[in-house]
Write a protein that holds these residues in place. Sequence first.
Motif, PDB file in Angstrom:
ATOM      1  N   GLN A  46      50.669  10.367   0.379  1.00  0.00           N
ATOM      2  CA  GLN A  46      49.855  11.282   0.994  1.00  0.00           C
ATOM      3  C   GLN A  46      48.584  10.961   1.652  1.00  0.00           C
ATOM      4  O   GLN A  46      47.649  11.382   1.860  1.00  0.00           O
ATOM      5  CB  GLN A  46      49.210  11.936  -0.413  1.00  0.00           C
ATOM      6  CG  GLN A  46      50.044  12.816  -1.240  1.00  0.00           C
ATOM      7  CD  GLN A  46      49.618  13.218  -2.606  1.00  0.00           C
ATOM      8  OE1 GLN A  46      48.444  13.040  -2.960  1.00  0.00           O
ATOM      9  NE2 GLN A  46      50.522  13.733  -3.393  1.00  0.00           N
ATOM     10  N   GLY A  90      52.933   7.478  -9.820  1.00  0.00           N
ATOM     11  CA  GLY A  90      51.541   8.090  -8.987  1.00  0.00           C
ATOM     12  C   GLY A  90      51.027   7.289  -7.961  1.00  0.00           C
ATOM     13  O   GLY A  90      50.698   7.929  -6.783  1.00  0.00           O
ATOM     14  N   SER A 149      55.856  12.049 -14.649  1.00  0.00           N
ATOM     15  CA  SER A 149      56.660  12.796 -15.020  1.00  0.00           C
ATOM     16  C   SER A 149      57.391  12.292 -16.452  1.00  0.00           C
ATOM     17  O   SER A 149      56.770  11.286 -16.995  1.00  0.00           O
ATOM     18  CB  SER A 149      57.753  12.750 -13.989  1.00  0.00           C
ATOM     19  OG  SER A 149      58.451  11.708 -13.837  1.00  0.00           O
ATOM     20  N   LYS A 174      49.943  17.664 -18.503  1.00  0.00           N
ATOM     21  CA  LYS A 174      49.015  18.179 -17.504  1.00  0.00           C
ATOM     22  C   LYS A 174      49.152  17.483 -16.069  1.00  0.00           C
ATOM     23  O   LYS A 174      48.927  18.147 -15.078  1.00  0.00           O
ATOM     24  CB  LYS A 174      47.612  17.879 -17.941  1.00  0.00           C
ATOM     25  CG  LYS A 174      46.962  18.672 -19.034  1.00  0.00           C
ATOM     26  CD  LYS A 174      45.509  18.514 -19.493  1.00  0.00           C
ATOM     27  CE  LYS A 174      45.116  19.400 -20.515  1.00  0.00           C
ATOM     28  NZ  LYS A 174      43.612  19.136 -20.934  1.00  0.00           N
ATOM     29  N   SER A 175      49.459  16.327 -15.901  1.00  0.00           N
ATOM     30  CA  SER A 175      49.702  15.457 -14.676  1.00  0.00           C
ATOM     31  C   SER A 175      50.456  15.916 -13.956  1.00  0.00           C
ATOM     32  O   SER A 175      51.652  16.268 -14.330  1.00  0.00           O
ATOM     33  CB  SER A 175      49.851  13.985 -15.145  1.00  0.00           C
ATOM     34  OG  SER A 175      49.931  13.128 -14.052  1.00  0.00           O
ATOM     35  N   LYS A 176      50.265  15.764 -12.661  1.00  0.00           N
ATOM     36  CA  LYS A 176      51.337  16.162 -11.573  1.00  0.00           C
ATOM     37  C   LYS A 176      51.614  14.837 -10.712  1.00  0.00           C
ATOM     38  O   LYS A 176      52.279  14.986  -9.829  1.00  0.00           O
ATOM     39  CB  LYS A 176      50.504  17.178 -10.332  1.00  0.00           C
ATOM     40  CG  LYS A 176      50.279  18.657 -11.363  1.00  0.00           C
ATOM     41  CD  LYS A 176      49.779  19.484 -10.267  1.00  0.00           C
ATOM     42  CE  LYS A 176      49.505  20.787 -11.117  1.00  0.00           C
ATOM     43  NZ  LYS A 176      50.531  21.504 -11.739  1.00  0.00           N
ATOM     44  N   LEU A 177      51.229  13.802 -11.318  1.00  0.00           N
ATOM     45  CA  LEU A 177      51.558  12.534 -10.700  1.00  0.00           C
ATOM     46  C   LEU A 177      52.545  11.642 -11.348  1.00  0.00           C
ATOM     47  O   LEU A 177      52.935  10.626 -11.123  1.00  0.00           O
ATOM     48  CB  LEU A 177      50.251  11.442 -10.373  1.00  0.00           C
ATOM     49  CG  LEU A 177      49.122  12.230  -9.455  1.00  0.00           C
ATOM     50  CD1 LEU A 177      47.955  11.572  -9.309  1.00  0.00           C
ATOM     51  CD2 LEU A 177      50.005  12.308  -7.833  1.00  0.00           C
ATOM     52  N   GLU A 184      43.121  13.750 -10.520  1.00  0.00           N
ATOM     53  CA  GLU A 184      43.863  14.617 -11.174  1.00  0.00           C
ATOM     54  C   GLU A 184      42.890  15.660 -11.591  1.00  0.00           C
ATOM     55  O   GLU A 184      42.195  15.575 -12.628  1.00  0.00           O
ATOM     56  CB  GLU A 184      44.617  13.900 -12.444  1.00  0.00           C
ATOM     57  CG  GLU A 184      45.484  12.794 -11.663  1.00  0.00           C
ATOM     58  CD  GLU A 184      46.410  12.481 -12.724  1.00  0.00           C
ATOM     59  OE1 GLU A 184      47.431  13.122 -13.016  1.00  0.00           O
ATOM     60  OE2 GLU A 184      46.395  11.119 -13.283  1.00  0.00           O
ATOM     61  N   TYR A 185      43.184  16.969 -11.256  1.00  0.00           N
ATOM     62  CA  TYR A 185      42.362  18.228 -11.594  1.00  0.00           C
ATOM     63  C   TYR A 185      42.498  18.448 -13.034  1.00  0.00           C
ATOM     64  O   TYR A 185      43.505  18.369 -13.834  1.00  0.00           O
ATOM     65  CB  TYR A 185      42.917  19.322 -10.981  1.00  0.00           C
ATOM     66  CG  TYR A 185      41.974  20.659 -11.184  1.00  0.00           C
ATOM     67  CD1 TYR A 185      41.011  20.799 -10.784  1.00  0.00           C
ATOM     68  CD2 TYR A 185      42.873  21.595 -12.071  1.00  0.00           C
ATOM     69  CE1 TYR A 185      40.044  22.083 -10.917  1.00  0.00           C
ATOM     70  CE2 TYR A 185      41.934  22.795 -12.482  1.00  0.00           C
ATOM     71  CZ  TYR A 185      40.625  22.988 -12.055  1.00  0.00           C
ATOM     72  OH  TYR A 185      40.089  24.257 -12.252  1.00  0.00           O
TER      73      TYR A 185
END
Length: 243
Positions: free
Chosen positions: A82, A75, A243, A238-241, A168-169
């Motif tokens: 970014q 992450g 895997s 749920k996390s996109k940061l 994290e949304y």
Amino acid sequence: MIYRILPLILFCVFSFKPLNVIESTKNKINATDPKLIAANIKATFEAKAKLCFNVIDANGFSLPTFDSFIAAFEGYELLKQQGKIQNEILTIVDFSLSSTQERMWVIDMKNQKVLLKSLVAHGRNSGLEYAKDFSNTNESFKSSLGFYITGETYTGKHGLSLRLDGMEYGINDNARNRAVVVHGADYVSKSFIKNTGRLGRSQGCPAVPYELHKELIETIKGKSCIFIYHPSRTYVAKSKLVS
């Protein structure tokens, strides 16, 4: 007789490709296989993470577990790409560990060195000695997992404190509204553990000992990264940061 055998010979000659052609074809197919590409990327990343982990100067402290570090590193690298990280400090809080242990590490990623290690509290409704339940909801008094970027400092009822922005949304993006901040607390101490058998708990903030909180906040303020880890399948899903 030769006329009967010749067609068979010709068929064999034109039907079978040389081994180097076959291997080349296989390589081309493998090179475009999404599963193979993903596996190669994962292997390359894990090698990079291990290399980084192995060269960190523990500075007299123990290092975090590799499981928590590799998740934090993944992450951290994405957030850095970014442009969200300006202060190259990675703070790892490992909520899989007992609250009686020092489970917060502050790592200078630029100079590859552990700067601080500390006790840290979890939310009162997340568990007693161990943090087990997590929430992003107001008034839940639970900790939230995942990645945060440190914001501005202010002086509140706990003295010098540091605001956090959840990255994290649906996991921790409500941190500001919940007033989840880094602050000092008298219930985060070895004496509290000695008297109660566990650390004191917060309303969801990663609270730290008063004797350390100013140094810690000054070190990590200004858009550094904090990662609160737990081997929760729900979080990973749920996390996109990570895997």
